[in-house]
Design a protein around this motif. Sequence first.
Motif, short mmCIF file in Angstrom:
data_model
loop_
_atom_site.label_atom_id
_atom_site.label_comp_id
_atom_site.label_asym_id
_atom_site.label_seq_id
_atom_site.Cartn_x
_atom_site.Cartn_y
_atom_site.Cartn_z
N TYR A 1 0.79 -1.19 0.16
CA TYR A 1 -0.06 -0.40 -0.16
C TYR A 1 0.38 0.87 -0.53
O TYR A 1 0.51 2.43 -1.03
N ASN A 2 2.14 1.34 1.24
CA ASN A 2 3.03 2.30 0.95
C ASN A 2 2.91 2.51 -0.25
O ASN A 2 3.31 3.93 -0.90
N THR A 3 4.39 1.23 -1.48
CA THR A 3 4.71 1.50 -1.94
C THR A 3 3.87 1.68 -2.87
O THR A 3 4.03 2.94 -3.74
N ILE A 4 2.95 1.80 -3.17
CA ILE A 4 1.44 2.47 -4.14
C ILE A 4 1.57 3.66 -4.03
O ILE A 4 1.95 4.50 -4.79
N ASP A 5 1.74 4.24 -3.05
CA ASP A 5 1.08 5.66 -2.40
C ASP A 5 2.10 6.35 -2.53
O ASP A 5 2.44 7.37 -3.01
N ASN A 6 3.21 6.04 -1.92
CA ASN A 6 4.82 6.63 -2.73
C ASN A 6 4.97 6.66 -3.70
O ASN A 6 5.52 7.83 -5.01
N TRP A 7 4.45 6.14 -5.15
CA TRP A 7 5.27 6.00 -6.70
C TRP A 7 4.23 6.88 -7.06
O TRP A 7 4.39 7.52 -7.67
N PHE A 8 2.64 6.75 -6.46
CA PHE A 8 1.84 7.43 -7.19
C PHE A 8 2.39 9.45 -6.76
O PHE A 8 2.27 10.10 -7.77
N ALA B 1 5.30 10.49 -6.53
CA ALA B 1 6.31 10.91 -6.78
C ALA B 1 6.12 10.70 -8.40
O ALA B 1 6.69 11.75 -9.12
N TYR B 2 5.29 10.31 -8.78
CA TYR B 2 4.96 10.81 -9.98
C TYR B 2 4.31 12.30 -10.20
O TYR B 2 4.18 12.18 -11.56
N GLY B 3 3.56 12.26 -9.04
CA GLY B 3 3.90 13.67 -10.02
C GLY B 3 1.96 13.89 -9.09
O GLY B 3 1.06 14.82 -9.10
N ILE B 4 1.58 13.14 -8.68
CA ILE B 4 -0.09 12.78 -8.10
C ILE B 4 0.04 13.07 -7.10
O ILE B 4 -0.22 11.97 -5.60
N ILE B 5 -0.31 14.54 -6.57
CA ILE B 5 0.13 15.19 -5.17
C ILE B 5 -1.08 15.17 -3.83
O ILE B 5 -0.63 14.34 -3.04
#
Length: 98
Positions: free
Chosen positions: A39-46, A48-52
């Motif tokens: 869950y944290n990895t997905i949230d962090n990835w988004f 970092a992708y720019g979905i703030i």
Amino acid sequence: MKKKRKKHGRLEEMEHLNLPDRMFFHWCQQQYALNRGVYNTIDNWFHAYGIIDILYRRINLLAFLEYASDSEQTIGRAKPIKFGKGGLTKKLQDFMEM
């Protein structure tokens, strides 16, 4: 008296999106057998992708989980989504290219 929201099946209208983080994670865990690390990895990835914005990240997180989950998976009877080594990042990249 609290007014119930209509459910249209649209992610943007899901009541779960506005839960506190811990409760939102637990809901995701129940629906998708998701562990906190994934869950944290997905949230962090988004992020970092720019979905703030948290709301948009959660919408994308749920859309991704639907995309990544077994098509035969029944809500409430979740089985863990398996990604394998490096598979989560690859699946996230594929999801964003759709």
